[in-house]
Design a protein around this motif. Structure first.
Motif, mmCIF file in Angstrom:
data_model
loop_
_atom_site.group_PDB
_atom_site.id
_atom_site.type_symbol
_atom_site.label_atom_id
_atom_site.label_comp_id
_atom_site.label_asym_id
_atom_site.label_seq_id
_atom_site.Cartn_x
_atom_site.Cartn_y
_atom_site.Cartn_z
ATOM 1 N N ASP A 203 0.823 -1.207 0.000
ATOM 2 C CA ASP A 203 0.000 0.000 0.000
ATOM 3 C C ASP A 203 0.859 1.260 0.000
ATOM 4 O O ASP A 203 0.503 2.274 -0.605
ATOM 5 C CB ASP A 203 -0.925 0.012 1.223
ATOM 6 C CG ASP A 203 -1.999 -1.073 1.156
ATOM 7 O OD1 ASP A 203 -2.279 -1.548 0.041
ATOM 8 O OD2 ASP A 203 -2.560 -1.414 2.219
ATOM 9 N N GLU A 204 2.007 1.198 0.694
ATOM 10 C CA GLU A 204 2.874 2.367 0.775
ATOM 11 C C GLU A 204 3.409 2.761 -0.600
ATOM 12 O O GLU A 204 3.533 3.940 -0.924
ATOM 13 C CB GLU A 204 4.058 2.106 1.711
ATOM 14 C CG GLU A 204 3.666 1.695 3.118
ATOM 15 C CD GLU A 204 3.690 0.190 3.297
ATOM 16 O OE1 GLU A 204 4.230 -0.252 4.330
ATOM 17 O OE2 GLU A 204 3.195 -0.523 2.400
ATOM 18 N N LEU A 205 3.736 1.752 -1.416
ATOM 19 C CA LEU A 205 4.237 2.027 -2.756
ATOM 20 C C LEU A 205 3.127 2.593 -3.635
ATOM 21 O O LEU A 205 3.335 3.556 -4.382
ATOM 22 C CB LEU A 205 4.811 0.755 -3.383
ATOM 23 C CG LEU A 205 5.362 0.889 -4.806
ATOM 24 C CD1 LEU A 205 6.448 1.965 -4.867
ATOM 25 C CD2 LEU A 205 5.912 -0.442 -5.292
ATOM 26 N N ALA A 206 1.949 2.007 -3.543
ATOM 27 C CA ALA A 206 0.817 2.492 -4.330
ATOM 28 C C ALA A 206 0.500 3.947 -4.004
ATOM 29 O O ALA A 206 0.196 4.755 -4.895
ATOM 30 C CB ALA A 206 -0.401 1.617 -4.078
ATOM 31 N N ALA A 207 0.603 4.308 -2.716
ATOM 32 C CA ALA A 207 0.302 5.675 -2.310
ATOM 33 C C ALA A 207 1.300 6.667 -2.900
ATOM 34 O O ALA A 207 0.938 7.803 -3.219
ATOM 35 C CB ALA A 207 0.303 5.769 -0.782
ATOM 36 N N LEU A 208 2.557 6.255 -3.052
ATOM 37 C CA LEU A 208 3.564 7.138 -3.623
ATOM 38 C C LEU A 208 3.459 7.219 -5.144
ATOM 39 O O LEU A 208 3.697 8.272 -5.737
ATOM 40 C CB LEU A 208 4.959 6.668 -3.215
ATOM 41 C CG LEU A 208 5.277 6.800 -1.719
ATOM 42 C CD1 LEU A 208 6.649 6.198 -1.409
ATOM 43 C CD2 LEU A 208 5.222 8.250 -1.276
ATOM 44 N N LEU A 209 3.108 6.111 -5.777
ATOM 45 C CA LEU A 209 2.950 6.106 -7.234
ATOM 46 C C LEU A 209 1.698 6.854 -7.677
ATOM 47 O O LEU A 209 1.653 7.420 -8.774
ATOM 48 C CB LEU A 209 2.884 4.659 -7.750
ATOM 49 C CG LEU A 209 4.200 3.905 -7.869
ATOM 50 C CD1 LEU A 209 3.932 2.436 -8.146
ATOM 51 C CD2 LEU A 209 5.079 4.493 -8.963
ATOM 52 N N HIS A 210 0.692 6.849 -6.817
ATOM 53 C CA HIS A 210 -0.588 7.465 -7.160
ATOM 54 C C HIS A 210 -0.984 8.458 -6.056
ATOM 55 O O HIS A 210 -1.926 8.206 -5.293
ATOM 56 C CB HIS A 210 -1.666 6.395 -7.328
ATOM 57 C CG HIS A 210 -1.248 5.243 -8.183
ATOM 58 N ND1 HIS A 210 -1.051 5.361 -9.545
ATOM 59 C CD2 HIS A 210 -0.953 3.951 -7.874
ATOM 60 C CE1 HIS A 210 -0.668 4.187 -10.040
ATOM 61 N NE2 HIS A 210 -0.596 3.323 -9.044
#
Length: 264
Positions: A203-210
């Motif tokens: 989730d942390e990566l998704a939040a930074l990508l989007h």
């Protein structure tokens, strides 16, 4: 985002600012100095985090080292036949990078930060295009989110390390000059972004990508949109004067004179 930015701090200063080790001496690429007109295929400084390897090449999964490295701007996928493909792969859309064959492996485990004072964009004003420099207002480096890759020539020569800048939808006043902007990573998220063990479904990566609109707004609110001389249009022109504000209300001939004077 257009394909030009400014990166003027030394590798040592970048290492200090990003709490990293200066590993540029290990590079086979030339170590860049202050560059006020970074263009595709140039060597650029990047920040990565990797598990250190022993003399046998075995990675230590219990340790992570953040370091400053030299890469060439323009990502060359590992499967490319030759490195020329990198000339047109300087940017990757953050919304779809994890779906593209050229970028999806890098999204998983080869993320980097590309430090910059700011980037250039061009807006058509009448018959001409006026360049602008987009920069922060606090003097700190902007951390552009990037992806990096290894490419190895078939003849067994030195591997080439390359990078691309991730972009996202522009917001606020930046939309007046371009519909895209670099994806900027705030300092409190550097560790998460660089973490080589962060899985693709995290989730942390998704939040930074989007990033949310609120997240983007908080970044853009600290940015300055500065008109600069058209001297920056030529990639051979260099120097701090490229970042200086010009008076758009000045007569055209006066602006031309300023542009001619920039390189002394």
């Amino acid at each position: 985002m257009c394909g030009r930015y400014a990166s003027t701090k030394s590798a040592a200063d970048i290492a200090d600012e990003f709490q990293a080790v200066d590993a540029t001496q290990e590079s086979t690429l030339p170590v860049p100095g202050a560059d006020y007109n970074v263009a595709p295929t140039k060597s650029v400084l990047s920040v990565v985090a990797r598990h250190p390897r022993d003399s046998d090449g075995k990675a230590d999964p219990n340790r992570t080292v953040r370091s400053v490295r030299v890469m060439r701007w323009g990502l060359v996928p590992s499967w490319a036949k030759d490195p020329s493909i990198g000339n047109r792969m300087i940017n990757a859309r953050s919304e779809t990078a994890d779906e593209k064959p050229a970028y999806r492996k890098a999204v998983v485990s080869r993320r980097c930060l590309l430090p910059a004072e700011g980037w250039y964009e061009w807006r058509r004003e009448g018959k001409a295009k006026q360049p602008y420099f987009v920069t922060g207002t606090d003097g700190a480096s902007l951390a552009m989110a990037g992806l990096w890759e290894f490419w190895r020539p078939k003849d067994g020569g030195e591997p080439l390390v390359t990078a691309a800048v991730l972009t996202t939808a522009a917001i606020g006043p930046l939309t007046d000059i371009h519909d895209r902007m670099p994806l900027l990573v705030p300092s409190d998220h550097w560790e998460t972004w660089l973490n080589p063990d962060l899985g693709p479904d995290a989730d942390e990566l998704a939040a930074l990508l989007h990033p949310s609109e609120d997240d983007l707004t908080s970044v853009v609110d600290r940015m300055e949109l500065r008109p600069v001389s058209s001297k920056v249009n030529n990639v051979r022109n260099e120097g701090p004067a490229l970042l200086e504000r010009v008076d758009l209300a000045a007569p055209v001939e006066e602006q031309k004179t300023l542009a001619l004077d920039l390189n002394g």
